[in-house]
Design a protein around this motif. Structure first.
Motif, PDB file in Angstrom:
ATOM      1  N   SER A  64     -56.912 -12.352   0.723  1.00  0.00           N
ATOM      2  CA  SER A  64     -56.170 -13.597   0.532  1.00  0.00           C
ATOM      3  C   SER A  64     -54.726 -13.471   1.008  1.00  0.00           C
ATOM      4  CB  SER A  64     -56.218 -14.031  -0.938  1.00  0.00           C
ATOM      5  OG  SER A  64     -55.506 -13.119  -1.757  1.00  0.00           O
ATOM      6  N   VAL A  65     -54.131 -12.301   0.828  1.00  0.00           N
ATOM      7  CA  VAL A  65     -52.768 -12.081   1.327  1.00  0.00           C
ATOM      8  C   VAL A  65     -52.760 -12.105   2.849  1.00  0.00           C
ATOM      9  CG1 VAL A  65     -50.938 -10.342   1.517  1.00  0.00           C
ATOM     10  CG2 VAL A  65     -51.932 -10.868  -0.709  1.00  0.00           C
ATOM     11  N   LYS A  66     -53.737 -11.466   3.479  1.00  0.00           N
ATOM     12  CA  LYS A  66     -53.830 -11.475   4.939  1.00  0.00           C
ATOM     13  C   LYS A  66     -54.045 -12.899   5.458  1.00  0.00           C
ATOM     14  CE  LYS A  66     -53.509  -7.429   6.640  1.00  0.00           C
ATOM     15  NZ  LYS A  66     -52.301  -7.120   7.405  1.00  0.00           N
ATOM     16  N   TRP A  67     -54.874 -13.672   4.772  1.00  0.00           N
ATOM     17  CA  TRP A  67     -55.108 -15.056   5.163  1.00  0.00           C
ATOM     18  C   TRP A  67     -53.812 -15.868   5.052  1.00  0.00           C
ATOM     19  CZ3 TRP A  67     -54.677 -19.415   2.009  1.00  0.00           C
ATOM     20  CH2 TRP A  67     -55.077 -20.607   2.595  1.00  0.00           C
ATOM     21  N   PHE A  68     -53.072 -15.673   3.960  1.00  0.00           N
ATOM     22  CA  PHE A  68     -51.836 -16.401   3.741  1.00  0.00           C
ATOM     23  C   PHE A  68     -50.805 -16.071   4.818  1.00  0.00           C
ATOM     24  CE2 PHE A  68     -47.655 -16.979   1.713  1.00  0.00           C
ATOM     25  CZ  PHE A  68     -47.740 -18.322   1.419  1.00  0.00           C
ATOM     26  N   VAL A  69     -50.667 -14.802   5.171  1.00  0.00           N
ATOM     27  CA  VAL A  69     -49.724 -14.399   6.214  1.00  0.00           C
ATOM     28  C   VAL A  69     -50.143 -15.000   7.549  1.00  0.00           C
ATOM     29  CG1 VAL A  69     -48.878 -12.419   7.538  1.00  0.00           C
ATOM     30  CG2 VAL A  69     -48.937 -12.319   5.048  1.00  0.00           C
ATOM     31  N   ASN A  70     -51.440 -15.025   7.814  1.00  0.00           N
ATOM     32  CA  ASN A  70     -51.935 -15.631   9.052  1.00  0.00           C
ATOM     33  C   ASN A  70     -51.625 -17.126   9.088  1.00  0.00           C
ATOM     34  OD1 ASN A  70     -53.256 -15.680  11.543  1.00  0.00           O
ATOM     35  ND2 ASN A  70     -55.174 -16.306  10.582  1.00  0.00           N
ATOM     36  N   GLU A  71     -51.777 -17.811   7.979  1.00  0.00           N
ATOM     37  CA  GLU A  71     -51.445 -19.231   7.905  1.00  0.00           C
ATOM     38  C   GLU A  71     -49.951 -19.464   8.124  1.00  0.00           C
ATOM     39  OE1 GLU A  71     -53.350 -22.097   7.485  1.00  0.00           O
ATOM     40  OE2 GLU A  71     -54.979 -20.710   7.942  1.00  0.00           O
ATOM     41  N   LEU A  72     -49.119 -18.566   7.575  1.00  0.00           N
ATOM     42  CA  LEU A  72     -47.675 -18.697   7.786  1.00  0.00           C
ATOM     43  C   LEU A  72     -47.313 -18.532   9.256  1.00  0.00           C
ATOM     44  CD1 LEU A  72     -46.012 -16.813   4.803  1.00  0.00           C
ATOM     45  CD2 LEU A  72     -45.975 -19.256   5.266  1.00  0.00           C
ATOM     46  N   ARG A  73     -47.992 -17.617   9.929  1.00  0.00           N
ATOM     47  CA  ARG A  73     -47.711 -17.396  11.354  1.00  0.00           C
ATOM     48  C   ARG A  73     -48.089 -18.622  12.180  1.00  0.00           C
ATOM     49  NH1 ARG A  73     -49.897 -11.361  11.594  1.00  0.00           N
ATOM     50  NH2 ARG A  73     -47.939 -10.323  11.148  1.00  0.00           N
ATOM     51  N   ASN A  74     -49.121 -19.336  11.780  1.00  0.00           N
ATOM     52  CA  ASN A  74     -49.598 -20.482  12.548  1.00  0.00           C
ATOM     53  C   ASN A  74     -48.918 -21.788  12.171  1.00  0.00           C
ATOM     54  OD1 ASN A  74     -51.360 -18.816  13.917  1.00  0.00           O
ATOM     55  ND2 ASN A  74     -52.999 -19.124  12.438  1.00  0.00           N
ATOM     56  N   THR A  75     -48.068 -21.776  11.157  1.00  0.00           N
ATOM     57  CA  THR A  75     -47.378 -22.977  10.715  1.00  0.00           C
ATOM     58  C   THR A  75     -46.040 -23.087  11.432  1.00  0.00           C
ATOM     59  OG1 THR A  75     -48.368 -22.773   8.531  1.00  0.00           O
ATOM     60  CG2 THR A  75     -46.444 -24.197   8.707  1.00  0.00           C
ATOM     61  N   PRO A  76     -45.789 -24.213  12.099  1.00  0.00           N
ATOM     62  CA  PRO A  76     -44.490 -24.350  12.778  1.00  0.00           C
ATOM     63  C   PRO A  76     -43.360 -24.441  11.754  1.00  0.00           C
ATOM     64  CG  PRO A  76     -45.750 -26.377  12.939  1.00  0.00           C
ATOM     65  CD  PRO A  76     -46.642 -25.355  12.285  1.00  0.00           C
TER      66      PRO A  76
END
Length: 88
Positions: A64-76
């Motif tokens: 879940s932490v890896k998913w959250f970091v990935n979402e942050l990277r893809n969010t402008p």
């Protein structure tokens, strides 16, 4: 490592977007790997079903932490300042 370098890293952890820093992600992954190794050692030593449950929880948290970091990277990141919106 100088004291200023150490202090600046810990000061940067509390700033928005700090979870995208490679150093922070490396420390986080190291902590999860260490915990996983300790839990595997506990499985070998005890064979307890509770440790298997802890491993499942740890892996789910790590994912879940890896998913959250990935979402942050893809969010402008918005370029407009929040204060300027309030003033308008």
């Amino acid at each position: 490592m100088a004291e200023n370098d150490e202090g600046s890293f810990f000061a940067d952890v509390l700033k928005p977007g700090s979870s995208l820093q490679p150093q922070f992600i490396l420390i986080l992954d190291t902590a999860f790997v260490s915990l996983f190794c300790i839990l595997i050692l506990l499985v070998v030593l005890t064979g307890s079903l509770h440790v298997y449950a802890l491993i499942a929880i740890e892996l789910a948290l790590w994912a879940s932490v890896k998913w959250f970091v990935n979402e942050l990277r893809n969010t402008p990141i918005p370029t407009e300042d929040v204060q300027s919106k309030k003033a308008s």
